[in-house]
Scaffold this motif. Structure first.
Motif, PDB file in Angstrom:
ATOM      1  N   THR A 297       8.366   0.532  -2.661  1.00  0.00           N
ATOM      2  CA  THR A 297       6.845   0.547  -2.846  1.00  0.00           C
ATOM      3  C   THR A 297       5.586   1.194  -1.872  1.00  0.00           C
ATOM      4  OG1 THR A 297       6.682  -0.960  -0.722  1.00  0.00           O
ATOM      5  CG2 THR A 297       7.259  -2.058  -2.560  1.00  0.00           C
ATOM      6  N   THR A 298       4.322   1.826  -2.327  1.00  0.00           N
ATOM      7  CA  THR A 298       3.608   2.678  -1.553  1.00  0.00           C
ATOM      8  C   THR A 298       2.773   2.340  -2.420  1.00  0.00           C
ATOM      9  OG1 THR A 298       3.519   5.000  -1.337  1.00  0.00           O
ATOM     10  CG2 THR A 298       4.357   4.689  -2.788  1.00  0.00           C
ATOM     11  N   GLN A 299       1.310   2.715  -1.911  1.00  0.00           N
ATOM     12  CA  GLN A 299      -0.060   2.887  -2.017  1.00  0.00           C
ATOM     13  C   GLN A 299      -0.149   4.343  -2.208  1.00  0.00           C
ATOM     14  OE1 GLN A 299      -1.251  -0.048  -2.386  1.00  0.00           O
ATOM     15  NE2 GLN A 299       0.918  -0.672  -2.430  1.00  0.00           N
ATOM     16  N   GLY A 300       0.733   5.248  -1.653  1.00  0.00           N
ATOM     17  CA  GLY A 300       0.027   6.380  -1.715  1.00  0.00           C
ATOM     18  C   GLY A 300       0.335   7.554  -2.474  1.00  0.00           C
ATOM     19  N   LEU A 301      -0.667   8.232  -3.180  1.00  0.00           N
ATOM     20  CA  LEU A 301      -0.171   9.619  -4.513  1.00  0.00           C
ATOM     21  C   LEU A 301       1.359   9.830  -4.165  1.00  0.00           C
ATOM     22  CD1 LEU A 301      -3.875  10.225  -4.275  1.00  0.00           C
ATOM     23  CD2 LEU A 301      -2.889   8.516  -5.780  1.00  0.00           C
TER      24      LEU A 301
ATOM     25  N   GLU B 186      -4.367   5.328   9.679  1.00  0.00           N
ATOM     26  CA  GLU B 186      -3.254   4.572   9.331  1.00  0.00           C
ATOM     27  C   GLU B 186      -2.361   5.251   8.560  1.00  0.00           C
ATOM     28  OE1 GLU B 186      -1.720   5.069  12.685  1.00  0.00           O
ATOM     29  OE2 GLU B 186      -3.081   5.534  14.138  1.00  0.00           O
ATOM     30  N   GLY B 187      -2.708   5.170   7.366  1.00  0.00           N
ATOM     31  CA  GLY B 187      -2.278   5.112   5.703  1.00  0.00           C
ATOM     32  C   GLY B 187      -1.296   3.782   5.862  1.00  0.00           C
ATOM     33  N   ALA B 188      -0.996   3.740   5.095  1.00  0.00           N
ATOM     34  CA  ALA B 188      -0.293   2.357   4.115  1.00  0.00           C
ATOM     35  C   ALA B 188       1.000   2.918   4.938  1.00  0.00           C
ATOM     36  CB  ALA B 188      -0.540   2.085   2.879  1.00  0.00           C
ATOM     37  N   ALA B 189       2.456   1.852   4.659  1.00  0.00           N
ATOM     38  CA  ALA B 189       3.541   2.386   5.649  1.00  0.00           C
ATOM     39  C   ALA B 189       4.679   2.313   3.989  1.00  0.00           C
ATOM     40  CB  ALA B 189       4.460   1.350   5.937  1.00  0.00           C
ATOM     41  N   VAL B 190       5.314   3.159   3.930  1.00  0.00           N
ATOM     42  CA  VAL B 190       6.336   3.422   2.765  1.00  0.00           C
ATOM     43  C   VAL B 190       7.388   2.092   2.885  1.00  0.00           C
ATOM     44  CG1 VAL B 190       7.815   4.537   1.357  1.00  0.00           C
ATOM     45  CG2 VAL B 190       5.200   5.989   2.303  1.00  0.00           C
TER      46      VAL B 190
ATOM     47  N   LEU C 169       1.362  11.093  -0.543  1.00  0.00           N
ATOM     48  CA  LEU C 169      -0.656  11.009   0.423  1.00  0.00           C
ATOM     49  C   LEU C 169      -0.986   9.924   0.141  1.00  0.00           C
ATOM     50  CD1 LEU C 169      -2.553  13.077   1.009  1.00  0.00           C
ATOM     51  CD2 LEU C 169      -2.898  13.563  -1.126  1.00  0.00           C
ATOM     52  N   GLY C 170      -1.395   9.340   1.922  1.00  0.00           N
ATOM     53  CA  GLY C 170      -2.048   8.699   2.198  1.00  0.00           C
ATOM     54  C   GLY C 170      -1.239   7.348   2.643  1.00  0.00           C
ATOM     55  N   ASP C 171       0.100   7.719   2.748  1.00  0.00           N
ATOM     56  CA  ASP C 171       0.984   7.086   3.258  1.00  0.00           C
ATOM     57  C   ASP C 171       1.803   7.188   4.426  1.00  0.00           C
ATOM     58  OD1 ASP C 171       0.267   4.959   1.339  1.00  0.00           O
ATOM     59  OD2 ASP C 171       2.338   5.214   0.427  1.00  0.00           O
ATOM     60  N   THR C 172       2.666   6.561   5.244  1.00  0.00           N
ATOM     61  CA  THR C 172       2.866   7.452   6.420  1.00  0.00           C
ATOM     62  C   THR C 172       4.686   7.351   5.273  1.00  0.00           C
ATOM     63  OG1 THR C 172       3.636   5.000   7.138  1.00  0.00           O
ATOM     64  CG2 THR C 172       2.270   5.714   8.537  1.00  0.00           C
TER      65      THR C 172
END
Length: 165
Positions: free
Chosen positions: A46-50, A19-23, A109-112
């Motif tokens: 906050t985001t874990q994505g790139l 699902e990806g991590a949430a922003v 990328l990698g997050d919703t």
């Protein structure tokens, strides 16, 4: 070629999850601005994505984007509009035409992706206010009092208080 795409997709799913991590977008901005002042819509996220991309739209029209720390602004908003910090919007010297719905979208990328809406109202200050009362002297037993409030901008309001009973 097909196996390479499948392998890359599986690696991304393993690293970021299905699902990806949430922003998450946070802001304390209220969007009420006096005509001529700056509109400042401060955000943090906050985001874990790139490589998060911050996109701003006004009344549904894309006006600015921050991608890889490079801001791009629609020419009709240059030089009044800028993106500051991690993606906050600053629109200088506001006019009544700047009133509207502002939307920020964060995509990584990698997050919703996440979206936050702001209702911005640019208002004219009320100055030179005059209040008049009729009758001028109010004593106990007066049946009603009229108060009239007017401003140099043409704003007028009249209120009548009536005695109960």
């Amino acid at each position: 070629m097909g196996y390479a795409i499948l392998t890359a997709t599986l690696l991304l799913l393993i690293q970021y999850g299905k699902e990806g991590a949430a922003v998450t977008i946070n802001s304390n901005s209220n969007g009420n601005v006096k005509n001529g002042n700056d509109i400042s819509l401060d955000i943090s996220y906050t985001t874990q994505g790139l490589n998060p991309i911050v996109s701003w739209a006004i009344n549904g029209t894309s006006v600015a984007q921050l991608d890889n720390n490079i801001a791009t602004v629609l020419p009709s908003y240059t030089p009044r509009l800028s993106i500051i910090g991690k993606g906050s919007l600053l629109l200088s010297n506001s006019t009544k035409k700047d009133t509207g719905n502002y939307t920020v979208t964060i995509t990584a990328l990698g997050d919703t992706s996440a979206t936050r809406n702001f209702k911005v109202t640019v208002y004219d200050p009320v100055v030179n206010v005059t209040v008049t009362q009729s009758p001028q002297k109010v004593i106990e037993g007066t049946d009603f009092v009229n108060l009239s409030c007017s401003a140099s901008s043409g704003y007028t309001e009249m209120v009548t208080w009536m005695k109960d009973g």
